[in-house]
Design an enzyme around this catalytic site. Structure first.
Site, PDB file in Angstrom:
ATOM      1  N   PRO A   2       0.823  -1.211   0.000  1.00  0.00           N
ATOM      2  CA  PRO A   2       0.000   0.000   0.000  1.00  0.00           C
ATOM      3  C   PRO A   2       0.861   1.266   0.000  1.00  0.00           C
ATOM      4  O   PRO A   2       1.896   1.332   0.662  1.00  0.00           O
ATOM      5  CB  PRO A   2      -0.800  -0.095   1.295  1.00  0.00           C
ATOM      6  CG  PRO A   2      -0.722  -1.514   1.711  1.00  0.00           C
ATOM      7  CD  PRO A   2       0.579  -2.018   1.192  1.00  0.00           C
ATOM      8  N   TYR A   3       0.399   2.223  -0.752  1.00  0.00           N
ATOM      9  CA  TYR A   3       1.003   3.557  -0.786  1.00  0.00           C
ATOM     10  C   TYR A   3      -0.135   4.550  -0.568  1.00  0.00           C
ATOM     11  O   TYR A   3      -1.100   4.557  -1.325  1.00  0.00           O
ATOM     12  CB  TYR A   3       1.677   3.805  -2.131  1.00  0.00           C
ATOM     13  CG  TYR A   3       2.029   5.250  -2.375  1.00  0.00           C
ATOM     14  CD1 TYR A   3       3.177   5.799  -1.835  1.00  0.00           C
ATOM     15  CD2 TYR A   3       1.195   6.060  -3.136  1.00  0.00           C
ATOM     16  CE1 TYR A   3       3.502   7.133  -2.058  1.00  0.00           C
ATOM     17  CE2 TYR A   3       1.509   7.388  -3.355  1.00  0.00           C
ATOM     18  CZ  TYR A   3       2.656   7.919  -2.829  1.00  0.00           C
ATOM     19  OH  TYR A   3       2.967   9.228  -3.034  1.00  0.00           O
TER      20      TYR A   3
END
Length: 71
Positions: A2-3
């Site tokens: 995840p970013y």
């Protein structure tokens, strides 16, 4: 991996507040999506109020008007 990109206006967000945003976002992704914290990246961008607009007006002007109304 995840970013998460958090954008806020550059109006005095403290290092402690940023730390809390990063920790809270990481915890949320782990709790809700099962994403391990080791694979989560959180980036906070601070945007000048002249570069952030709403309803056709910059936040700089909105803040000025809010300050006038608060007096």
């Amino acid at each position: 991996m995840p970013y998460v990109n958090i954008r806020v206006t550059k109006e005095g967000v403290t290092a402690e507040q940023k730390k809390a945003l990063i920790a809270g976002t990481t915890e949320l992704l782990e709790r809700v999506l099962g994403k391990p914290s080791l694979s989560t990246f959180v980036v906070i961008d601070e945007v000048e109020t002249d570069n952030w607009g709403w309803q056709g007006t910059t936040m700089t002007e909105i803040r000025k008007e809010q300050a006038k109304q608060a007096k």
